[in-house]
Each structure stands twice: as structure tokens, then as C-alpha cells.
Design an enzyme around this catalytic site. Structure first.
Site, PDB file in Angstrom:
ATOM      1  N   CYS A  29       0.862  -1.186   0.000  1.00 23.53           N
ATOM      2  CA  CYS A  29       0.000   0.000   0.000  1.00 23.53           C
ATOM      3  C   CYS A  29       0.901   1.240   0.000  1.00 23.53           C
ATOM      4  CB  CYS A  29      -0.855   0.001   1.262  1.00 23.53           C
ATOM      5  SG  CYS A  29       0.175   0.063   2.748  1.00 23.53           S
TER       6      CYS A  29
ATOM      7  N   HIS B 198       3.673   2.088  11.894  1.00 23.92           N
ATOM      8  CA  HIS B 198       2.550   1.883  12.820  1.00 23.92           C
ATOM      9  C   HIS B 198       2.336   3.049  13.783  1.00 23.92           C
ATOM     10  CE1 HIS B 198       4.511  -2.002  11.820  1.00 23.92           C
ATOM     11  NE2 HIS B 198       3.281  -2.270  11.435  1.00 23.92           N
TER      12      HIS B 198
ATOM     13  N   CYS C 115       2.494   6.074   9.040  1.00 20.79           N
ATOM     14  CA  CYS C 115       1.625   6.269   7.869  1.00 20.79           C
ATOM     15  C   CYS C 115       0.686   7.458   8.126  1.00 20.79           C
ATOM     16  CB  CYS C 115       0.813   5.002   7.621  1.00 20.79           C
ATOM     17  SG  CYS C 115      -0.365   5.222   6.297  1.00 20.79           S
TER      18      CYS C 115
ATOM     19  N   GLU D 105       0.415  -0.380  16.384  1.00 22.89           N
ATOM     20  CA  GLU D 105      -0.427   0.770  16.013  1.00 22.89           C
ATOM     21  C   GLU D 105      -1.384   1.127  17.150  1.00 22.89           C
ATOM     22  OE1 GLU D 105      -2.721   0.565  12.293  1.00 22.89           O
ATOM     23  OE2 GLU D 105      -4.159   1.926  13.233  1.00 22.89           O
TER      24      GLU D 105
ATOM     25  N   SER E 243       1.577  -9.836  10.498  1.00 25.88           N
ATOM     26  CA  SER E 243       0.949  -8.767   9.714  1.00 25.88           C
ATOM     27  C   SER E 243      -0.565  -8.784   9.938  1.00 25.88           C
ATOM     28  CB  SER E 243       1.280  -8.948   8.231  1.00 25.88           C
ATOM     29  OG  SER E 243       0.328  -8.292   7.442  1.00 25.88           O
TER      30      SER E 243
HETATM   31  S1  SF4 Z   1      -2.805   2.521   7.312  1.00 27.14           S
HETATM   32 FE1  SF4 Z   1      -1.445   0.748   7.133  1.00 27.14          FE
HETATM   33  S2  SF4 Z   1      -2.357  -0.475   5.484  1.00 27.14           S
HETATM   34 FE2  SF4 Z   1      -3.236   1.585   5.348  1.00 27.14          FE
HETATM   35  S3  SF4 Z   1      -1.957   2.743   3.879  1.00 27.14           S
HETATM   36 FE3  SF4 Z   1      -1.150   3.104   5.934  1.00 27.14          FE
HETATM   37  S4  SF4 Z   1       0.430   1.547   6.227  1.00 27.14           S
HETATM   38 FE4  SF4 Z   1      -0.860   0.880   4.545  1.00 27.14          FE
END
Ligand code: SF4
Length: 325
Positions: A29, A91, A113, A143, A239
Site C-alpha cells: 500500500c 505503525h 503512515c 499501532e 501482519s
Molecule cells: S494505514 Fe497501514 S495499510 Fe493503510 S496505507 Fe497506511 S500503512 Fe498501509
């Protein structure tokens, strides 16, 4: 020469036919691509070693490659030497971890992210409004620990409908929820419904916190379940989103297996199957999918096609790489 060609043809004839349908979308992703790029760029720019708090993304293959390139992965910030170049994983981390990094003089680049950051902001906003916070997610996942550590005050993690039923809340009129980004959309829907039953005025973002990549990979598996007899999910055991893909397959009645790479595929699983789906978690590189196809090609008369699915174009910008003194 002609005879050799005939033999090869005969051998091919003996192989059982197998059709592979590749889920679309699958694999990396935008958040994972960004996090890996951050580690690679940091090593290139600052030299090795670069310290990474937690596995940058949950995938054995990615961790092995980055370790070889010069990344050192640790689970505790205390293991990182003072002043070292440090990357926070995709995370996210708790506020206290940021403070500790500052005290140790770490030179930090944050690979959290952006979609996880959005959840942090939401949790903090509800917290400021004086609400008790409920995190829908799995205790112990980095996370969730990071989001927990962004909130001062009452915060509870729920993973099941039973957890929701046994919740004790100070003021049922002042309660809000956020969700881990990599959950099963089916399960989360059920939990949100139960939360709304118990606390009709609860605030929350509906299913919007389940990130686009989690959502679209699970949707692809649901569609795939209509046309295949078995599912392989490429991804590591730790994962979260890969595990959820396997569960999504299973909940649609498909025998579903999570495999780290081709070595973990058991050919017995294919007995009596003629159409098999393959997907990959958001942290699993495409090369691992291709390795499995190569391996299967040695055993079956293989036909591979891609599912007619969604194309993804999401990209996240890289952070700045400062000239640390
Ligand atoms: S929240 Fe997690 S799965 Fe979604 S884009 Fe970000 S890293 Fe990827």
C-alpha cells in the site's frame, strides 16, 4: 531434437491443470511503500546503521533486506544509542516515545503512515472534548499501542462484541471511538453497531478509519471468493492486514492459508482444486507472489490471470530528510 520436444510436451500433458487468479489490488500500500523508501533513503543519506523502532512494516522479507542494507530494528527505544539516526515505524508511536527520543537526542525521521496519524488526531480531538475513548483494535499491536499513547485519560481497547458489551463508561453521553487501520471491515461493522446500540450518542468516524488499502484488499478477496476454490495470502504471521485477508477468505467458505513465501506452500492443499486465488497483504512484496507462481509452474499446467479489480493510485509524500548536525 523432435523427440525431446515430444517428451517435454508429454510431461506437460501429465501435469494437472491449475488456474491462478491474482487478486487486484494486492500487496504494497502507499503507507508501506513510503515507510520502506524512508529507511532506504536514510541509509543512503546518513550511512549505516540507521536505527528503526519496531519492524518498519510487518514482513520478514522486507526486514531481512533492509537489515542487510544497514537498518537495525529494535523493539525498545532504550536500545538505540544517544544521538543516533532513528526511524519510527509505519505503525506510529506514543507521545511518550517521542519525548524519550528528544531526551536521548535522537535524530528522528517519522515513517508513521499518514492514515495512522489521522487516527491519532481523531483520538486526541475526542479526548480534548472530554470523551472517553474506545479503540477498536488488537491489544499489543504497535499501532494500537501508539494510538493508546496519544490519549490522556480514559481509553479502552475492544476487539470483540463481548468486549463492547462489558464496557464500563463514566458518561455514556461522552464517548467516542476510533479504529485500528488494518481490521476486518466485517468485524468492525459489527462492533460499531454494538457500540451504537449501547451508546446511541457515541461519536466516531464510521468505517472511515479502516484504510483504503485494507478495505480494497478485503473487497477483492470477497469478490475472488466467488470464483476460486482456495485462497493463498502472502504475508507474515505478525501482519495484521494479512491475517484479516485470510479470515476474510475463510469467512466466505474458502480454505485460506497465510504463507510468508513459496517455501511455506504445501502442495497437498491443491488436491482436488482447479482454481486458486492469490492475494498479498499490504506489507508483502510482489516478488514473493511471483516466486509462488514460479514454484507452482513446476508442478502444474498453470494458467495465471489477474482479477478484474480496482486500480490504486494513492501515494504519500516522503518527509524532509534534514541535515542533522
Ligand atoms: S494505514 Fe497501514 S495499510 Fe493503510 S496505507 Fe497506511 S500503512 Fe498501509
Amino acid at each position: 531434437m523432435e523427440r525431446q520436444t515430444d517428451c517435454r510436451e508429454e510431461m506437460k500433458m501429465e501435469k494437472k491443470k491449475l488456474e491462478i487468479v491474482l487478486a487486484q489490488p494486492r500487496g504494497f500500500c502507499a503507507g508501506v511503500k513510503r515507510a520502506i523508501k524512508i529507511v532506504e533513503t536514510a541509509i543512503e543519506r546518513y550511512g549505516r546503521p540507521v536505527w528503526v523502532l519496531h519492524e518498519i512494516v510487518h514482513n520478514t522479507h522486507v526486514i531481512k533486506n533492509l537489515s542487510e542494507a544497514g537498518a537495525v530494528f529494535v523493539e525498545d527505544i532504550q536500545e538505540i544509542p544517544e544521538g543516533a539516526i532513528t526511524i519510527f515505524s509505519a505503525h506510529g508511536v506514543a507521545t511518550k516515545v517521542e519525548k524519550m527520543a528528544l531526551e536521548k537526542g535522537l535524530k528522528v525521521i517519522d515513517a508513521t503512515c499518514p492514515l495512522v496519524k489521522k487516527v491519532h488526531h481523531q483520538a486526541k480531538r475526542y479526548n480534548k472534548m472530554g470523551h472517553d475513548i474506545i479503540i477498536i483494535g488488537h491489544h499489543g499491536h504497535p499501532e494500537v499501542e501508539g494510538t493508546l499513547g496519544r490519549v490522556d485519560g480514559d481509553v479502552t481497547v475492544v476487539s470483540t462484541v463481548e468486549d463492547v458489551r462489558s464496557l464500563v463508561i463514566t458518561d455514556p453521553e461522552k464517548v467516542a471511538y476510533v479504529t485500528q487501520t488494518t481490521l476486518s471491515t466485517d468485524d468492525t461493522k459489527e462492533l460499531i453497531e454494538e457500540l451504537k446500540n449501547r451508546f446511541p450518542n457515541i461519536k466516531g468516524p464510521n468505517l472511515n478509519d479502516i484504510c483504503y488499502a485494507t478495505q480494497s484488499r478485503q473487497d477483492a478477496v470477497r469478490k475472488l471468493a466467488e470464483e476460486v476454490e482456495m485462497l493463498l495470502v502472502v504475508g507474515s504471521k505478525n501482519s495484521s492486514n494479512s491475517n484479516r485477508l485470510r479470515e476474510t477468505g475463510e469467512s466466505r467458505g474458502l480454505p485460506s492459508f497465510l504463507v510468508d513465501n513459496a517455501d511455506f506452500v504445501d502442495l497437498k492443499w491443491f488436491d482436488g482444486k482447479s482454481t486458486v486465488g492469490i492475494t498479498a497483504g499490504a506489507s508483502a512484496p510482489e516478488i514473493l507472489v511471483q516466486d509462488i507462481i514460479k514454484m507452482l509452474d513446476g508442478h502444474f499446467d498453470l494458467k495465471v490471470r489477474a482479477q478484474n479489480g480496482k486500480k490504486e493510485s494513492m501515494q504519500f509524500k516522503l518527509p524532509l530528510f534534514p541535515d542533522f548536525q
